[in-house]
Design an enzyme around this catalytic site. Structure first.
Site, PDB file in Angstrom:
ATOM      1  N   LYS A 124       0.861  -1.191   0.000  1.00 42.32           N
ATOM      2  CA  LYS A 124       0.000   0.000   0.000  1.00 42.32           C
ATOM      3  C   LYS A 124       0.889   1.230   0.000  1.00 42.32           C
ATOM      4  CE  LYS A 124      -3.935   2.143   2.256  1.00 42.32           C
ATOM      5  NZ  LYS A 124      -3.435   3.511   1.997  1.00 42.32           N
ATOM      6  N   ASP A 126       1.683   5.322  -0.029  1.00 41.01           N
ATOM      7  CA  ASP A 126       1.146   6.516   0.622  1.00 41.01           C
ATOM      8  C   ASP A 126       1.335   7.717  -0.302  1.00 41.01           C
ATOM      9  OD1 ASP A 126       0.042   8.166   2.464  1.00 41.01           O
ATOM     10  OD2 ASP A 126       1.742   8.186   3.834  1.00 41.01           O
ATOM     11  N   GLU A 168       3.525   1.379   4.628  1.00 41.94           N
ATOM     12  CA  GLU A 168       2.220   1.806   5.137  1.00 41.94           C
ATOM     13  C   GLU A 168       1.254   0.653   5.362  1.00 41.94           C
ATOM     14  OE1 GLU A 168      -1.394   4.935   4.239  1.00 41.94           O
ATOM     15  OE2 GLU A 168      -0.182   4.210   2.594  1.00 41.94           O
TER      16      GLU A 168
END
Length: 322
Positions: free
Chosen positions: A37, A39, A183
């Site tokens: 993931k 950011d 993240e």
């Protein structure tokens, strides 16, 4: 899926990104793929075959001018009509996405200023899906098929890439994310279609958070509530010179907890800030730094503030009211 022949100029339809739901990693995970993931800023990148590229935000706003270094992607895909889904990030020295770095690039509409910023803080587009190729829609294709098509495009450049995903082994991916301080993880069902503008359980995001104890040094009034009821608390952590300001925490507090804090604050109020650094918060009220709270946050910003802090609980075992 059979290879799609190269097409000509075309006019793509508006496409909103598919969104993930928050939740734990799927178990069992054999029918899922796992991605890092990132950011940054969600981006739909569209090429019409003429060598240009249009970048749109999650809300559909045109952000092309803000990231001139990504124009070369259109030239790489010249002659092909493609719609890609990805995340614009700014990478730090360790290769991690840093939202604080990216903020200087966001919302810039002057081409000259955007060009100067691109030299000092270049953006990178992490591409993780493809919705159209050569004018042909791929929305009904499975995620696994779309990823194979994306991989075949070979999109690797100075300012863009298609990071790999991992089939199954979700717990191993999670361990790597935690170890590297990234993240979080996005899990995607291999059989899922692309559902534009839909928050679907076919995609699941799991964010890594840090849990820490902070000291309350102030508060701000809750809008619409009785005088003295906090809407947010101003918190800090120990620094070399004393209590260092770490940010404002309002999310996650219940009305019961707000009432409990109001009673404490009435007793330990003080006239000046207990923080060693300046706190530029309008309407701040100060208290003696005796209350300790547990909060979670996604990370620390470069300015030393908690990012996305969420209240968990007051820590009476660590509170000093005597």
């Amino acid at each position: 899926m059979d290879p799609i022949p190269s097409g000509t100029l075309w006019s793509p339809p508006p496409t909103a990104p598919m969104l993930a739901v928050p939740g734990p990693l799927p178990v069992p995970d054999s029918g899922w793929a796992f991605e890092t993931k990132w950011d940054g800023v969600r981006c739909i990148a569209t090429t019409t075959g003429d060598g240009s590229v249009r970048l749109a935000s999650r809300a559909g706003n045109d952000i092309t001018v803000s990231y001139p270094e990504l124009q070369a992607l259109g030239r790489e895909l010249r002659g092909r009509g493609v719609v890609l889904d990805g995340e614009i990030v700014a990478l730090d020295a360790s290769g991690h996405s840093d939202f604080g770095l990216l903020q200087s690039r966001m919302g810039v509409v002057d081409p000259r200023r955007a060009g100067r910023l691109a030299l000092g803080c270049p953006a990178h587009l992490m591409i993780f899906d493809v919705m159209y190729l050569d004018g042909l829609g791929l929305l009904s294709a499975t995620y696994g098929e779309r990823r194979e098509i994306l991989s075949a495009l070979g999109l690797t450049g100075a300012h863009w890439s298609a990071p790999p995903n991992v089939h199954g082994r979700g717990s191993q991916v999670w361990d790597a994310v935690v170890r590297e301080g990234l993240e979080g993880v996005v899990a995607k069902r291999l059989s899922s279609p692309y559902l534009p503008g839909t928050r679907s359980a076919h995609w699941r995001k799991t964010k890594r958070v840090e849990t820490l104890d902070v000291v309350i040094g102030g508060w701000t009034q809750r809008r619409g509530a009785a005088t003295g009821v906090p809407g947010a608390v101003l918190v800090g952590v120990a620094g070399p010179a004393g209590l260092r300001y770490a940010g404002s925490v309002g999310s996650g507090m219940s009305e019961r907890e707000q009432g409990e804090l109001a009673a404490y604050f009435a007793v330990i109020a003080r006239a000046s800030s207990p923080f060693t650094d300046r706190v530029d918060v309008a309407g701040a009220h100060w208290v003696e730094p005796r209350l300790v709270a547990e909060v979670t946050a996604s990370e620390w910003t470069r300015a030393g503030r908690l990012r996305h802090p969420v209240w968990q609980r007051l820590r009476p075992d660590l509170t000093r009211l005597g």
